[in-house]
Write an enzyme that holds these catalytic residues in place. Structure first.
Site, PDB file in Angstrom:
ATOM      1  N   LYS A   1       0.981  -1.166   0.062  1.00 48.17           N
ATOM      2  CA  LYS A   1      -0.076  -0.119   0.177  1.00 48.17           C
ATOM      3  C   LYS A   1       0.935   1.019   0.174  1.00 48.17           C
ATOM      4  O   LYS A   1       2.023   1.073   0.460  1.00 48.17           O
ATOM      5  CB  LYS A   1      -0.840   0.132   1.278  1.00 48.17           C
ATOM      6  CG  LYS A   1      -2.358   0.947   1.289  1.00 48.17           C
ATOM      7  CD  LYS A   1      -3.429   0.048   0.596  1.00 48.17           C
ATOM      8  CE  LYS A   1      -4.453   0.705   0.644  1.00 48.17           C
ATOM      9  NZ  LYS A   1      -5.619  -0.220   0.137  1.00 48.17           N
TER      10      LYS A   1
ATOM     11  N   GLY B   1     -26.269   1.655   3.346  1.00 46.65           N
ATOM     12  CA  GLY B   1     -25.491   2.441   2.322  1.00 46.65           C
ATOM     13  C   GLY B   1     -25.806   1.906   0.521  1.00 46.65           C
ATOM     14  O   GLY B   1     -25.479   0.835   0.375  1.00 46.65           O
ATOM     15  N   VAL B   2     -26.743   2.681   0.000  1.00 45.27           N
ATOM     16  CA  VAL B   2     -27.236   2.049  -1.467  1.00 45.27           C
ATOM     17  C   VAL B   2     -26.358   3.094  -2.257  1.00 45.27           C
ATOM     18  O   VAL B   2     -26.882   3.822  -3.152  1.00 45.27           O
ATOM     19  CB  VAL B   2     -28.744   1.979  -1.624  1.00 45.27           C
ATOM     20  CG1 VAL B   2     -29.175   0.934  -1.167  1.00 45.27           C
ATOM     21  CG2 VAL B   2     -29.308   3.171  -0.905  1.00 45.27           C
ATOM     22  N   GLY B   3     -24.984   3.038  -1.935  1.00 44.19           N
ATOM     23  CA  GLY B   3     -24.182   3.698  -3.153  1.00 44.19           C
ATOM     24  C   GLY B   3     -23.771   2.860  -4.417  1.00 44.19           C
ATOM     25  O   GLY B   3     -24.787   2.195  -5.057  1.00 44.19           O
TER      26      GLY B   3
ATOM     27  N   VAL C   1     -21.882   0.234  -4.801  1.00 43.81           N
ATOM     28  CA  VAL C   1     -21.969  -1.185  -4.418  1.00 43.81           C
ATOM     29  C   VAL C   1     -23.420  -1.544  -3.921  1.00 43.81           C
ATOM     30  O   VAL C   1     -24.003  -2.616  -4.466  1.00 43.81           O
ATOM     31  CB  VAL C   1     -20.942  -1.640  -3.426  1.00 43.81           C
ATOM     32  CG1 VAL C   1     -20.960  -3.110  -3.303  1.00 43.81           C
ATOM     33  CG2 VAL C   1     -19.412  -1.501  -4.014  1.00 43.81           C
TER      34      VAL C   1
HETATM   35  P1  NAD Z   1     -20.017   4.781  -2.467  1.00 44.34           P
HETATM   36  O1  NAD Z   1     -19.391   6.033  -1.929  1.00 44.34           O
HETATM   37  O2  NAD Z   1     -20.656   4.915  -3.902  1.00 44.34           O
HETATM   38  O3  NAD Z   1     -21.318   4.491  -1.619  1.00 44.34           O
HETATM   39  C1  NAD Z   1     -21.366   4.593  -0.195  1.00 44.34           C
HETATM   40  C2  NAD Z   1     -22.823   4.830   0.136  1.00 44.34           C
HETATM   41  O4  NAD Z   1     -22.847   5.057   1.593  1.00 44.34           O
HETATM   42  C3  NAD Z   1     -23.422   6.253  -0.236  1.00 44.34           C
HETATM   43  O5  NAD Z   1     -24.493   6.144  -1.148  1.00 44.34           O
HETATM   44  C4  NAD Z   1     -23.446   7.329   0.790  1.00 44.34           C
HETATM   45  O6  NAD Z   1     -24.341   8.219   0.677  1.00 44.34           O
HETATM   46  C5  NAD Z   1     -23.488   6.367   1.981  1.00 44.34           C
HETATM   47  N1  NAD Z   1     -23.178   6.480   3.328  1.00 44.34           N
HETATM   48  C6  NAD Z   1     -22.227   7.337   3.562  1.00 44.34           C
HETATM   49  N2  NAD Z   1     -22.034   7.370   5.017  1.00 44.34           N
HETATM   50  C7  NAD Z   1     -23.103   6.882   5.608  1.00 44.34           C
HETATM   51  C8  NAD Z   1     -23.750   6.873   6.733  1.00 44.34           C
HETATM   52  N3  NAD Z   1     -23.237   7.408   7.714  1.00 44.34           N
HETATM   53  N4  NAD Z   1     -24.991   6.261   6.809  1.00 44.34           N
HETATM   54  C9  NAD Z   1     -25.721   5.777   5.684  1.00 44.34           C
HETATM   55  N5  NAD Z   1     -25.176   5.722   4.300  1.00 44.34           N
HETATM   56  C10 NAD Z   1     -23.955   6.543   4.435  1.00 44.34           C
HETATM   57  O7  NAD Z   1     -19.111   3.707  -2.142  1.00 44.34           O
HETATM   58  P2  NAD Z   1     -18.981   2.198  -2.878  1.00 44.34           P
HETATM   59  O8  NAD Z   1     -17.883   2.118  -3.549  1.00 44.34           O
HETATM   60  O9  NAD Z   1     -20.284   1.835  -2.757  1.00 44.34           O
HETATM   61  O10 NAD Z   1     -18.379   1.507  -1.480  1.00 44.34           O
HETATM   62  C11 NAD Z   1     -19.062   1.060  -0.215  1.00 44.34           C
HETATM   63  C12 NAD Z   1     -18.292   0.479   0.623  1.00 44.34           C
HETATM   64  O11 NAD Z   1     -17.635  -0.665   0.215  1.00 44.34           O
HETATM   65  C13 NAD Z   1     -17.151   1.187   0.986  1.00 44.34           C
HETATM   66  O12 NAD Z   1     -17.073   0.857   2.576  1.00 44.34           O
HETATM   67  C14 NAD Z   1     -15.884   0.751   0.399  1.00 44.34           C
HETATM   68  O13 NAD Z   1     -14.822   0.969   0.891  1.00 44.34           O
HETATM   69  C15 NAD Z   1     -16.385  -0.690   0.171  1.00 44.34           C
HETATM   70  N6  NAD Z   1     -15.473  -1.301  -1.008  1.00 44.34           N
HETATM   71  C16 NAD Z   1     -16.115  -0.819  -2.131  1.00 44.34           C
HETATM   72  C17 NAD Z   1     -15.482  -1.473  -3.312  1.00 44.34           C
HETATM   73  C18 NAD Z   1     -15.837  -1.272  -4.636  1.00 44.34           C
HETATM   74  O14 NAD Z   1     -15.666  -1.762  -5.662  1.00 44.34           O
HETATM   75  N7  NAD Z   1     -16.520   0.093  -4.911  1.00 44.34           N
HETATM   76  C19 NAD Z   1     -14.619  -2.592  -3.119  1.00 44.34           C
HETATM   77  C20 NAD Z   1     -14.250  -2.789  -1.666  1.00 44.34           C
HETATM   78  C21 NAD Z   1     -14.806  -2.175  -0.697  1.00 44.34           C
END
Ligand code: NAD
Length: 349
Positions: free
Chosen positions: A79, A178-180, A182
């Site tokens: 890292k 968290g419906v972002g 992923v």
């Molecule tokens: P993202 O930013 O697209 O989605 C995160 C969502 O969580 C957003 O909609 C945000 O509004 C919401 N959020 C933030 N804080 C919050 C809270 N306190 N309460 C409720 N909702 C909240 O991120 P992502 O890419 O979907 O990743 C989600 C998680 O998965 C992260 O922890 C990330 O580290 C992990 N992750 C992602 C990937 C990837 O491929 N994107 C891979 C491994 C791990």
């Protein structure tokens, strides 16, 4: 550029790079390189002190050793962190200097995106080094979120089989915090399988979308962990399982995408004692690094990636089985299995 090696017991190599002209102040840490070069993203953050940056890069690089080993890719843990505010201090010159730093390690470390770094930054890094991944080319690589969602979906299926003795998700209740990127893609897969969804997010537009698209019920983020569901799926930030929330949990399964879902390591045993099956986060959310690994190996294809992501299900089943037989928590079992993979790699070398 000044490169100062820092002796850290248990780490293969830790180097601090400083470049006056570009303002680069970075630390690259390779924790273990038994299975292959250290591989893991570069994070840019305004750390308060170099010590804080060192602590973070140590923790993150060690985590990558375990993640890559159980991801089934021939890479060790590495890292990088750059001490800077990504919004105000990141410059192309800084990224180029970082590229030269990576290049100087001669392939011991492969870099990619992490927080504060995007694909455009990695394009600049690539102008100085070939030891870089996470850049979409033709149909290779690209946005890992749909891949991660698929891995989590496979993980949920494996957990349901192990804990609830069911082959289908039809009618099961899942709360997604968290419906972002992923979480929303996961919601779609679960909805397709007939799961009933409860969603929570601080972003109201995302919540509304999930309600409209999947007929999900919505709750406040604070209430999500306590929702009356079979599965709790943390897909926002880390730390959602902690001493305050653990006794609120009604779900029998915790399986989601977020990194560091357990605020403290003791939550692993605490979940186990309460009969909650936890899918270790770094195993279930490994699809992104699997994609990056295939990209570096020059073996990326959609079919190969899908095959490798689908292997997350059986890998978790093996962890659940060993946990059930030994009476030990799943997180502890995952770490043990990762160390076995590395030990076997040592023997084979
Ligand atoms: P993202 O930013 O697209 O989605 C995160 C969502 O969580 C957003 O909609 C945000 O509004 C919401 N959020 C933030 N804080 C919050 C809270 N306190 N309460 C409720 N909702 C909240 O991120 P992502 O890419 O979907 O990743 C989600 C998680 O998965 C992260 O922890 C990330 O580290 C992990 N992750 C992602 C990937 C990837 O491929 N994107 C891979 C491994 C791990």
């Amino acid at each position: 550029m000044k490169a100062e090696e820092i002796a850290v017991e248990g780490w293969r190599k830790v180097v601090r790079f400083r470049d006056g002209e570009s303002g680069l102040d970075a630390i690259v840490a390779v924790h273990d390189a038994t299975l292959g070069p250290g591989c893991g993203g570069c994070r840019i953050r305004a750390y308060e002190t170099p010590e804080a940056a060192l602590d973070d890069v140590k923790r993150l690089s060690r985590g990558m050793t375990f993640k890559n080993a159980l991801g089934g890719i021939p890479f060790g843990g590495g890292k990088a962190v750059i001490i800077a505010d990504p919004k105000t201090q990141k410059t192309p010159e800084m990224m180029r200097a970082f590229g030269r730093a990576v290049e100087s390690l001669d392939g011991l470390y492969y870099t990619a995106e992490d927080s504060g770094v995007d694909e455009r930054d990695m394009e600049i890094v690539r102008s100085e080094t070939k030891f870089v991944a996470g850049i979409r080319e033709k149909d290779v690589g690209g946005n890992p979120s749909p891949f991660t969602a698929r891995g989590v979906w496979r993980g949920v299926q494996a957990a349901v089989r192990a804990r609830l003795g069911r082959d289908s998700l039809d009618g099961l209740r899942v709360a997604i915090l968290g419906v972002g990127a992923v979480g929303m893609a996961l919601a779609e897969l679960l909805h397709r399988d007939g799961a009933k969804l409860v969603v929570a997010d601080i972003n109201e537009t995302s919540v509304r979308q999930a309600v409209e698209r999947f007929g999900a019920a919505s709750v406040s983020p604070d209430a999500c962990v306590a929702a009356d569901v079979d599965i709790f799926s943390p897909c926002a930030l880390g730390g959602s399982i902690n001493t305050e929330t653990i006794d609120l949990l009604k779900a029998k399964i915790v399986a989601g995408a977020a990194n560091n879902q357990l605020l403290t390591p003791d939550m692993d045993a605490a979940l186990h004692q309460r009969g909650v099956l936890y899918a270790p986060d770094y195993v279930i959310n490994a699809a992104g690094v699997i994609s990056v690994g295939l990209e570096i190996l020059g073996e990326w294809s959609q079919d190969e990636l899908t095959r490798r992501i689908d292997a997350i299900g059986p890998r978790l089943s093996a962890i659940f089985e060993r946990s059930a037989k030994s009476g030990r928590a799943t997180g502890e079992i995952a770490d043990e299995m990762a160390l076995e993979v590395i030990a076997n790699g040592k023997k084979a070398a």
